[in-house]
Structures are given as C-alpha cells and as structure tokens.
Design a protein around this motif. Structure first.
Motif: not given
Length: 89
Positions: A66-71, A78-79
């Motif tokens: 999820i973090a990679e997709r949002k990034l 900073r995410l």
C-alpha cells in the motif's frame, strides 16, 4: 516474508509505527497509524510495544504494498498511511 530494511520504531506519541522504504538511492520515511493497525490488522486497543511490532511485522507485506502504491501516485519524502489507505474499494 519480506522484512523492513530498517527496524520499525513506535513513534514517541504512540500514534504510529515508523519504517523506511528504500528504492535505489532514495529512502522514504513511512508512518502507519496505530488506528490503521487497529482497524485493519486486528491490533487491540492499548496493546503493548511488542504486540504492536508483532502485528506490524505480520502485516508488513500488505503495508509495504500500500505504501509503495501511494508513493508512486504521490511522491514525497515522508508518507503517512491512515485507516482510509487500507479500505478496499
């Protein structure tokens, strides 16, 4: 199972867990909110540090994805991941 490149840390205010995504020469600090772990990863309220880190570790593959997709959608230094980020749409 994938492991974080750096050891995750519980924030001093106990509102989230900090971890890093490393892509080539770039590192991005990521925070997953405790509220997200409670809502989507079965973390019980008022859990101790060891339990928080265990739940984070158990869900790391999904959290990282999820973090990679949002990034990719919104590049930043900073995410922050909230419960909304884990809602299935």
């Amino acid at each position: 199972m994938e492991k974080p490149e750096f050891e995750p840390q519980i924030l001093a205010n106990r509102q989230g867990v900090s971890f890093w995504l490393v892509r080539g020469n770039t590192s991005v600090e990521c925070i997953v909110a405790i509220a997200a772990l409670e809502a989507h990863f079965w973390l019980e309220p008022q859990a101790g540090d060891a339990r928080i880190l265990r739940i984070f570790g158990d869900g790391y593959s999904r959290i990282r994805a999820i973090a990679e997709r949002k990034l990719l959608a919104h590049p930043c230094a900073r995410l922050e991941l909230t419960p909304d980020d884990f809602e299935r749409r």
